[in-house]
Design a protein around this motif. Sequence first.
Motif, PDB file in Angstrom:
ATOM      1  N   GLY A 170     -17.392 -16.434   3.990  1.00 32.55           N
ATOM      2  CA  GLY A 170     -18.295 -17.556   4.177  1.00 32.55           C
ATOM      3  C   GLY A 170     -18.825 -17.688   5.584  1.00 32.55           C
ATOM      4  N   TRP A 171     -19.752 -18.596   5.699  1.00 28.49           N
ATOM      5  CA  TRP A 171     -20.363 -18.939   6.986  1.00 28.49           C
ATOM      6  C   TRP A 171     -20.033 -20.379   7.333  1.00 28.49           C
ATOM      7  CZ3 TRP A 171     -22.527 -15.340   9.993  1.00 28.49           C
ATOM      8  CH2 TRP A 171     -22.938 -14.149   9.398  1.00 28.49           C
ATOM      9  N   TYR A 172     -19.648 -20.571   8.569  1.00 25.05           N
ATOM     10  CA  TYR A 172     -19.391 -21.895   9.110  1.00 25.05           C
ATOM     11  C   TYR A 172     -20.236 -22.032  10.366  1.00 25.05           C
ATOM     12  CZ  TYR A 172     -15.333 -22.166   6.017  1.00 25.05           C
ATOM     13  OH  TYR A 172     -14.518 -22.211   4.916  1.00 25.05           O
ATOM     14  N   ARG A 173     -20.439 -23.263  10.818  1.00 27.49           N
ATOM     15  CA  ARG A 173     -21.171 -23.460  12.061  1.00 27.49           C
ATOM     16  C   ARG A 173     -20.578 -24.610  12.862  1.00 27.49           C
ATOM     17  NH1 ARG A 173     -26.945 -25.717   9.599  1.00 27.49           N
ATOM     18  NH2 ARG A 173     -26.196 -27.795   8.963  1.00 27.49           N
ATOM     19  N   GLN A 174     -20.807 -24.509  14.158  1.00 26.65           N
ATOM     20  CA  GLN A 174     -20.332 -25.566  15.048  1.00 26.65           C
ATOM     21  C   GLN A 174     -21.417 -25.864  16.073  1.00 26.65           C
ATOM     22  OE1 GLN A 174     -16.536 -24.823  16.935  1.00 26.65           O
ATOM     23  NE2 GLN A 174     -16.243 -26.995  17.326  1.00 26.65           N
ATOM     24  N   ALA A 175     -21.908 -27.094  16.018  1.00 29.06           N
ATOM     25  CA  ALA A 175     -22.914 -27.549  16.981  1.00 29.06           C
ATOM     26  C   ALA A 175     -22.202 -28.170  18.174  1.00 29.06           C
ATOM     27  CB  ALA A 175     -23.841 -28.560  16.319  1.00 29.06           C
ATOM     28  N   PRO A 176     -22.875 -28.255  19.321  1.00 24.73           N
ATOM     29  CA  PRO A 176     -22.249 -28.836  20.520  1.00 24.73           C
ATOM     30  C   PRO A 176     -21.746 -30.248  20.242  1.00 24.73           C
ATOM     31  CG  PRO A 176     -24.281 -27.730  21.104  1.00 24.73           C
ATOM     32  CD  PRO A 176     -24.223 -27.731  19.605  1.00 24.73           C
ATOM     33  N   GLY A 177     -20.495 -30.476  20.570  1.00 18.46           N
ATOM     34  CA  GLY A 177     -19.913 -31.799  20.412  1.00 18.46           C
ATOM     35  C   GLY A 177     -19.507 -32.152  18.996  1.00 18.46           C
ATOM     36  N   LYS A 178     -19.618 -31.210  18.088  1.00 20.23           N
ATOM     37  CA  LYS A 178     -19.273 -31.479  16.691  1.00 20.23           C
ATOM     38  C   LYS A 178     -18.186 -30.528  16.210  1.00 20.23           C
ATOM     39  CE  LYS A 178     -23.727 -33.405  15.298  1.00 20.23           C
ATOM     40  NZ  LYS A 178     -24.807 -33.369  14.274  1.00 20.23           N
ATOM     41  N   GLU A 179     -17.581 -30.891  15.083  1.00 24.20           N
ATOM     42  CA  GLU A 179     -16.551 -30.041  14.500  1.00 24.20           C
ATOM     43  C   GLU A 179     -17.198 -28.899  13.702  1.00 24.20           C
ATOM     44  OE1 GLU A 179     -12.993 -33.373  13.894  1.00 24.20           O
ATOM     45  OE2 GLU A 179     -13.855 -32.344  12.164  1.00 24.20           O
ATOM     46  N   ARG A 180     -16.434 -27.827  13.533  1.00 29.16           N
ATOM     47  CA  ARG A 180     -16.897 -26.720  12.722  1.00 29.16           C
ATOM     48  C   ARG A 180     -17.021 -27.179  11.268  1.00 29.16           C
ATOM     49  NH1 ARG A 180     -14.183 -20.867  13.596  1.00 29.16           N
ATOM     50  NH2 ARG A 180     -14.651 -21.554  15.720  1.00 29.16           N
ATOM     51  N   GLU A 181     -18.110 -26.775  10.603  1.00 26.03           N
ATOM     52  CA  GLU A 181     -18.337 -27.190   9.226  1.00 26.03           C
ATOM     53  C   GLU A 181     -18.740 -26.001   8.365  1.00 26.03           C
ATOM     54  OE1 GLU A 181     -21.614 -29.925   8.991  1.00 26.03           O
ATOM     55  OE2 GLU A 181     -23.072 -28.479   9.780  1.00 26.03           O
ATOM     56  N   LEU A 182     -18.433 -26.113   7.079  1.00 24.79           N
ATOM     57  CA  LEU A 182     -18.818 -25.086   6.129  1.00 24.79           C
ATOM     58  C   LEU A 182     -20.329 -25.111   5.926  1.00 24.79           C
ATOM     59  CD1 LEU A 182     -18.143 -23.000   3.843  1.00 24.79           C
ATOM     60  CD2 LEU A 182     -18.042 -24.974   2.311  1.00 24.79           C
ATOM     61  N   GLU A 225     -31.730 -29.346  13.741  1.00 26.87           N
ATOM     62  CA  GLU A 225     -30.330 -29.693  13.462  1.00 26.87           C
ATOM     63  C   GLU A 225     -29.514 -28.529  12.922  1.00 26.87           C
ATOM     64  OE1 GLU A 225     -33.080 -31.309  12.427  1.00 26.87           O
ATOM     65  OE2 GLU A 225     -32.792 -32.126  10.393  1.00 26.87           O
ATOM     66  N   ASP A 226     -30.150 -27.404  12.644  1.00 21.09           N
ATOM     67  CA  ASP A 226     -29.410 -26.196  12.251  1.00 21.09           C
ATOM     68  C   ASP A 226     -28.905 -25.427  13.475  1.00 21.09           C
ATOM     69  OD1 ASP A 226     -31.864 -25.719   9.695  1.00 21.09           O
ATOM     70  OD2 ASP A 226     -29.809 -26.451   9.425  1.00 21.09           O
ATOM     71  N   THR A 227     -29.311 -25.863  14.661  1.00 17.64           N
ATOM     72  CA  THR A 227     -28.864 -25.201  15.884  1.00 17.64           C
ATOM     73  C   THR A 227     -27.347 -25.298  16.015  1.00 17.64           C
ATOM     74  OG1 THR A 227     -30.935 -25.602  17.056  1.00 17.64           O
ATOM     75  CG2 THR A 227     -28.965 -25.260  18.400  1.00 17.64           C
ATOM     76  N   ALA A 228     -26.702 -24.146  16.160  1.00 14.98           N
ATOM     77  CA  ALA A 228     -25.242 -24.096  16.231  1.00 14.98           C
ATOM     78  C   ALA A 228     -24.809 -22.650  16.450  1.00 14.98           C
ATOM     79  CB  ALA A 228     -24.622 -24.620  14.938  1.00 14.98           C
ATOM     80  N   VAL A 229     -23.525 -22.497  16.737  1.00 14.79           N
ATOM     81  CA  VAL A 229     -22.907 -21.171  16.678  1.00 14.79           C
ATOM     82  C   VAL A 229     -22.430 -20.972  15.241  1.00 14.79           C
ATOM     83  CG1 VAL A 229     -21.090 -19.664  17.510  1.00 14.79           C
ATOM     84  CG2 VAL A 229     -22.229 -21.251  19.084  1.00 14.79           C
ATOM     85  N   TYR A 230     -22.841 -19.885  14.645  1.00 16.16           N
ATOM     86  CA  TYR A 230     -22.487 -19.577  13.264  1.00 16.16           C
ATOM     87  C   TYR A 230     -21.359 -18.558  13.248  1.00 16.16           C
ATOM     88  CZ  TYR A 230     -26.428 -22.223  11.484  1.00 16.16           C
ATOM     89  OH  TYR A 230     -27.282 -23.254  11.156  1.00 16.16           O
ATOM     90  N   TYR A 231     -20.311 -18.897  12.517  1.00 11.84           N
ATOM     91  CA  TYR A 231     -19.121 -18.050  12.431  1.00 11.84           C
ATOM     92  C   TYR A 231     -18.952 -17.511  11.023  1.00 11.84           C
ATOM     93  CZ  TYR A 231     -17.741 -20.298  16.833  1.00 11.84           C
ATOM     94  OH  TYR A 231     -17.696 -20.759  18.115  1.00 11.84           O
ATOM     95  N   CYS A 232     -18.552 -16.260  10.944  1.00 15.17           N
ATOM     96  CA  CYS A 232     -18.224 -15.644   9.659  1.00 15.17           C
ATOM     97  C   CYS A 232     -16.709 -15.737   9.432  1.00 15.17           C
ATOM     98  CB  CYS A 232     -18.653 -14.189   9.667  1.00 15.17           C
ATOM     99  SG  CYS A 232     -18.285 -13.292   8.129  1.00 15.17           S
ATOM    100  N   ASN A 233     -16.350 -16.043   8.211  1.00 17.30           N
ATOM    101  CA  ASN A 233     -14.938 -16.111   7.821  1.00 17.30           C
ATOM    102  C   ASN A 233     -14.695 -15.192   6.640  1.00 17.30           C
ATOM    103  OD1 ASN A 233     -13.095 -17.554   5.567  1.00 17.30           O
ATOM    104  ND2 ASN A 233     -12.188 -17.836   7.599  1.00 17.30           N
TER     105      ASN A 233
END
Length: 125
Positions: A35-47, A88-96
């Motif tokens: 899956g893909w998760y993302r984390q925006a500045p100041g926010k928690e990582r989300e699915l 609002e899609d701006t974030a670091v996107y992480y693969c899991n």
Amino acid sequence: QVQVAESGGGLVQTGGSLRLSCAASGRFDSIKAMGWYRQAPGKERELVARISSGGSTNYADSVKGRFTIARDNADNRIYLQMNSLKPEDTAVYYCNANIERVINVEGARYAKDYWGRGTLVTVSS
């Protein structure tokens, strides 16, 4: 050793598109969900989106209809096609990747989550 690596992030204007790719490599017996998760500045990582080994998918409400996750089981890869991007899609996107290994001669299996280092997606307004 197992590695998960993302690619494809970058800067795009509002309404634009990007395609992220993630590959799992190393010694393992199977990959369950990815899956893909993302984390925006100041926010928690989300699915963002997740896909099972059989192809079942689920998406965050905020990306439904705009993002599509796909999987290539033969190549141990997943992709995230992102259309109609918003600031609002701006974030670091992480693969899991939930990766399984056989741990003894009886065939017992052990699954563990692996994460990539992330790829930055920036959507300008």
